[in-house]
Scaffold this active site. Structure first.
Site, PDB file in Angstrom:
ATOM      1  N   ARG A   1       0.884  -1.180   0.000  1.00  0.00           N
ATOM      2  CA  ARG A   1       0.000   0.000   0.000  1.00  0.00           C
ATOM      3  C   ARG A   1       0.911   1.216   0.000  1.00  0.00           C
ATOM      4  O   ARG A   1       1.707   1.398   0.924  1.00  0.00           O
ATOM      5  CB  ARG A   1      -0.908   0.013   1.222  1.00  0.00           C
ATOM      6  CG  ARG A   1      -1.625   1.347   1.359  1.00  0.00           C
ATOM      7  CD  ARG A   1      -2.753   1.327   2.359  1.00  0.00           C
ATOM      8  NE  ARG A   1      -3.888   0.586   1.845  1.00  0.00           N
ATOM      9  CZ  ARG A   1      -5.109   0.665   2.345  1.00  0.00           C
ATOM     10  NH1 ARG A   1      -5.350   1.431   3.380  1.00  0.00           N
ATOM     11  NH2 ARG A   1      -6.092  -0.029   1.830  1.00  0.00           N
TER      12      ARG A   1
ATOM     13  N   HIS B   1      -7.365   0.924  -6.536  1.00  0.00           N
ATOM     14  CA  HIS B   1      -7.545   0.035  -5.386  1.00  0.00           C
ATOM     15  C   HIS B   1      -8.186  -1.250  -5.923  1.00  0.00           C
ATOM     16  O   HIS B   1      -9.354  -1.546  -5.673  1.00  0.00           O
ATOM     17  CB  HIS B   1      -8.443   0.717  -4.344  1.00  0.00           C
ATOM     18  CG  HIS B   1      -8.386   0.082  -2.985  1.00  0.00           C
ATOM     19  ND1 HIS B   1      -7.578  -0.995  -2.673  1.00  0.00           N
ATOM     20  CD2 HIS B   1      -9.048   0.383  -1.825  1.00  0.00           C
ATOM     21  CE1 HIS B   1      -7.740  -1.321  -1.401  1.00  0.00           C
ATOM     22  NE2 HIS B   1      -8.625  -0.505  -0.864  1.00  0.00           N
TER      23      HIS B   1
ATOM     24  N   GLN C   1      -9.920  -4.141  -3.724  1.00  0.00           N
ATOM     25  CA  GLN C   1     -11.198  -3.686  -3.177  1.00  0.00           C
ATOM     26  C   GLN C   1     -12.301  -3.839  -4.222  1.00  0.00           C
ATOM     27  O   GLN C   1     -13.363  -4.404  -3.956  1.00  0.00           O
ATOM     28  CB  GLN C   1     -11.072  -2.214  -2.764  1.00  0.00           C
ATOM     29  CG  GLN C   1     -12.369  -1.576  -2.312  1.00  0.00           C
ATOM     30  CD  GLN C   1     -12.802  -2.052  -0.945  1.00  0.00           C
ATOM     31  OE1 GLN C   1     -12.046  -1.933   0.011  1.00  0.00           O
ATOM     32  NE2 GLN C   1     -14.015  -2.580  -0.811  1.00  0.00           N
TER      33      GLN C   1
ATOM     34  N   ASP D   1     -17.513   6.637  -1.238  1.00  0.00           N
ATOM     35  CA  ASP D   1     -16.223   6.569  -0.533  1.00  0.00           C
ATOM     36  C   ASP D   1     -16.002   7.947   0.089  1.00  0.00           C
ATOM     37  O   ASP D   1     -16.715   8.914  -0.221  1.00  0.00           O
ATOM     38  CB  ASP D   1     -15.116   6.224  -1.552  1.00  0.00           C
ATOM     39  CG  ASP D   1     -13.760   5.980  -0.899  1.00  0.00           C
ATOM     40  OD1 ASP D   1     -13.679   5.888   0.325  1.00  0.00           O
ATOM     41  OD2 ASP D   1     -12.753   5.892  -1.654  1.00  0.00           O
TER      42      ASP D   1
ATOM     43  N   CYS E   1     -16.487   1.234   0.742  1.00  0.00           N
ATOM     44  CA  CYS E   1     -15.316   0.419   1.086  1.00  0.00           C
ATOM     45  C   CYS E   1     -14.828   0.651   2.515  1.00  0.00           C
ATOM     46  O   CYS E   1     -14.092  -0.173   3.040  1.00  0.00           O
ATOM     47  CB  CYS E   1     -14.196   0.677   0.089  1.00  0.00           C
ATOM     48  SG  CYS E   1     -13.586   2.378   0.125  1.00  0.00           S
TER      49      CYS E   1
ATOM     50  N   ARG F   1     -13.752  -9.380   1.238  1.00  0.00           N
ATOM     51  CA  ARG F   1     -12.379  -9.138   0.779  1.00  0.00           C
ATOM     52  C   ARG F   1     -11.481 -10.328   1.121  1.00  0.00           C
ATOM     53  O   ARG F   1     -10.573 -10.654   0.370  1.00  0.00           O
ATOM     54  CB  ARG F   1     -11.841  -7.838   1.386  1.00  0.00           C
ATOM     55  CG  ARG F   1     -12.606  -6.654   0.816  1.00  0.00           C
ATOM     56  CD  ARG F   1     -11.929  -5.371   1.072  1.00  0.00           C
ATOM     57  NE  ARG F   1     -10.594  -5.323   0.510  1.00  0.00           N
ATOM     58  CZ  ARG F   1      -9.693  -4.411   0.831  1.00  0.00           C
ATOM     59  NH1 ARG F   1      -9.985  -3.494   1.729  1.00  0.00           N
ATOM     60  NH2 ARG F   1      -8.512  -4.398   0.267  1.00  0.00           N
TER      61      ARG F   1
END
Ligand code: CP
Ligand code: NVA
Length: 308
Positions: free
Chosen positions: A108, A135, A138, A227, A266, A292
């Site tokens: 990340r 991402h 995700q 988001d 998310c 996930r």
């Protein structure tokens, strides 16, 4: 060995294969406790090194559980504890060492360039666990969640995004091309997705509808995604940006305009959505977070060339 960096660079047949495997594995371990290893233990003895340059709760834990359930293990590094992070070692040497000790590397990062540089030197699969531009783990998992809840291929659904044009939306746009679903975006004109990503979609024969009116964007939506307005390390005037998005607040009144819609996010959340929506009946955010684990297991298997 394969990397998992951007959805747009992965074949749809492979993305579908990952989702099929996730569905099968999720079903098979319905009654198993969290740390019980899948019967075939396909990644027995393997270690995934995770490195975070930004905070994370879900990605960290879901990858931990994913590799454990496949029979392997993980170690988590914070970049500021490494020579690389302190400027005392080159990225190339760090990549070589990671490849010596590890079997997979999840990163990340706040730099897309860093991912591209790691790819040059790393000899083990690299997974993008969020970068400024995407991402992918995700969003692939979100496709799984949508199909699981709606019990339909996502290509038959109207997907809507209300919010900032950020990394998650970029991956959703890539997914809309790969999985051929209709995508409407509601955001202030000033915050439309970058021209490069819209041009890429257009070159792939994808028409994305963008509205600066959330009411128009949610019309006929089967799924409404959102988001945070302010992403991690977003270097903007936060007060101004939050104000610019005021009209795009997601509440029950907006959701009523899309009666068959579900709500996904998310996490972590900011002030873009009301508690009533977030914790309400149409929201499936907790299932979304849990899925996930299941999808990332199959992403790991894809990377390790172990997908059946
Ligand atoms: N959704 C997500 O990636 O959450 P974290 O930032 O907690 O990993
Ligand atoms: N767009 C958000 C997603 C967090 C999971 C961010 O980059 O902070």
């Amino acid at each position: 060995m394969k990397h998992f960096i951007n959805l747009k660079d992965i074949k749809i047949s492979d993305l579908r294969k990952i989702l099929r495997d996730s569905k099968r594995r999720k079903y098979k371990r319905k009654n198993l406790n969290t740390l019980v290893v899948d019967k075939d233990a396909p990644l027995k003895g393997k270690i995934l090194i995770q490195m975070f340059e930004k905070p994370s709760l879900r990605t960290r834990l879901s990858f931990y559980l994913a590799i454990r359930q496949l029979g392997g293990g993980t170690i988590t590094l914070r970049s500021n504890e490494l020579h690389l992070g302190k400027g005392g070692e080159s990225l190339a040497d760090t990549a070589r060492i990671l490849s010596t000790y590890g079997d997979g590397f999840m990163l990340r990062t706040d730099s897309d360039k860093k991912i591209n540089d790691f790819v040059k030197y790393i000899k083990i699969p690299l997974i993008n666990g969020l970068s400024p531009s995407s991402h992918p783990t995700q969003v692939l998992s979100d496709v799984f969640t949508v199909e699981e809840i709606k019990k339909k291929p996502i290509s038959k659904l109207n997907i809507c995004w209300i919010g900032d044009s950020n990394n998650v939306l970029n991956s959703l746009i890539a997914a809309s091309v790969k999985f051929s679903f209709k995508l409407s975006i509601g955001c202030p004109n000033k915050y439309r997705p970058k021209k490069t990503i819209l041009d890429w979609a257009k070159n792939n024969k994808k028409k994305i509808n963008i509205f600066d009116d959330p009411k128009k964007a949610v019309k006929n939506a089967d799924v409404i995604f959102s988001d945070k307005v302010i992403s991690l390390n977003d270097k903007v005037n936060k007060i101004k940006k939050t104000k610019d998005f005021e009209k795009f607040y997601i509440n029950d009144t907006l959701l009523k305009l899309a009666p068959k819609s579900i709500f996904l996010h998310c996490l972590p959340r900011g002030k873009e959505v009301s508690d009533q929506v977030f914790l309400g009946k149409k929201s499936h955010v907790w299932k979304q977070a849990l899925n996930r684990v299941h999808v990332q297991k199959s992403i790991l298997l894809y990377c390790f060339n172990k997908l059946r």
